[in-house]
Enzyme design. Structure first.
Site, PDB file in Angstrom:
ATOM      1  CB  THR A   1     -29.296 134.591  22.566  1.00 44.56           C
ATOM      2  OG1 THR A   1     -28.202 135.240  23.202  1.00 44.56           O
ATOM      3  CG2 THR A   1     -30.488 135.525  22.506  1.00 44.56           C
ATOM      4  CB  VAL A   2     -27.594 129.284  21.979  1.00 42.74           C
ATOM      5  CG1 VAL A   2     -26.414 128.363  21.754  1.00 42.74           C
ATOM      6  CG2 VAL A   2     -28.413 128.830  23.175  1.00 42.74           C
ATOM      7  N   PRO A   3     -25.183 131.879  21.203  1.00 35.11           N
ATOM      8  CG  PRO A   3     -23.758 133.495  22.079  1.00 35.11           C
ATOM      9  CD  PRO A   3     -24.673 132.371  22.479  1.00 35.11           C
ATOM     10  CG  PHE A   4     -24.226 128.259  15.568  1.00 35.78           C
ATOM     11  CD1 PHE A   4     -24.197 126.971  16.082  1.00 35.78           C
ATOM     12  CD2 PHE A   4     -23.889 128.448  14.239  1.00 35.78           C
ATOM     13  CE1 PHE A   4     -23.851 125.895  15.283  1.00 35.78           C
ATOM     14  CE2 PHE A   4     -23.541 127.372  13.427  1.00 35.78           C
ATOM     15  CZ  PHE A   4     -23.522 126.098  13.953  1.00 35.78           C
TER      16      PHE A   4
ATOM     17  NE  ARG B   1     -24.472 124.642  22.109  1.00 39.61           N
ATOM     18  CZ  ARG B   1     -24.627 124.955  23.384  1.00 39.61           C
ATOM     19  NH1 ARG B   1     -23.743 125.718  24.000  1.00 39.61           N
ATOM     20  NH2 ARG B   1     -25.656 124.501  24.073  1.00 39.61           N
TER      21      ARG B   1
END
Length: 73
Positions: free
Chosen positions: A2-5, A42
């Site tokens: 997952t890409v934390p934003f 991000r």
């Protein structure tokens, strides 16, 4: 993976150094909190004029002007 934003909205007026510090601290907080790689985090900062940010139907600009007037009295 997952890409934390993380998106943060704040009023204009902070220095580049303050904004850079905010980005760094938020990034490291996310890394520590959700055990994700640093490079996957991000962070977006959105700065808005004080005339475009309101709470309780009063803009930050108006609130500051009211405080200034009250302090001058």
């Amino acid at each position: 993976m997952t890409v934390p934003f993380v998106e943060i909205t704040l009023t204009e007026g902070r220095s580049e150094e303050q904004l850079r510090t905010l980005i760094s601290k938020v990034t490291h907080a996310v890394v520590d909190s959700v055990d994700t790689p640093l490079e996957s985090v991000r962070v977006v900062l959105r700065e808005v004029p004080t005339t475009h940010f309101a709470a309780g139907d009063v803009t930050i600009h108006e609130r500051r002007a009211q405080r200034h007037t009250a302090q001058s009295s």
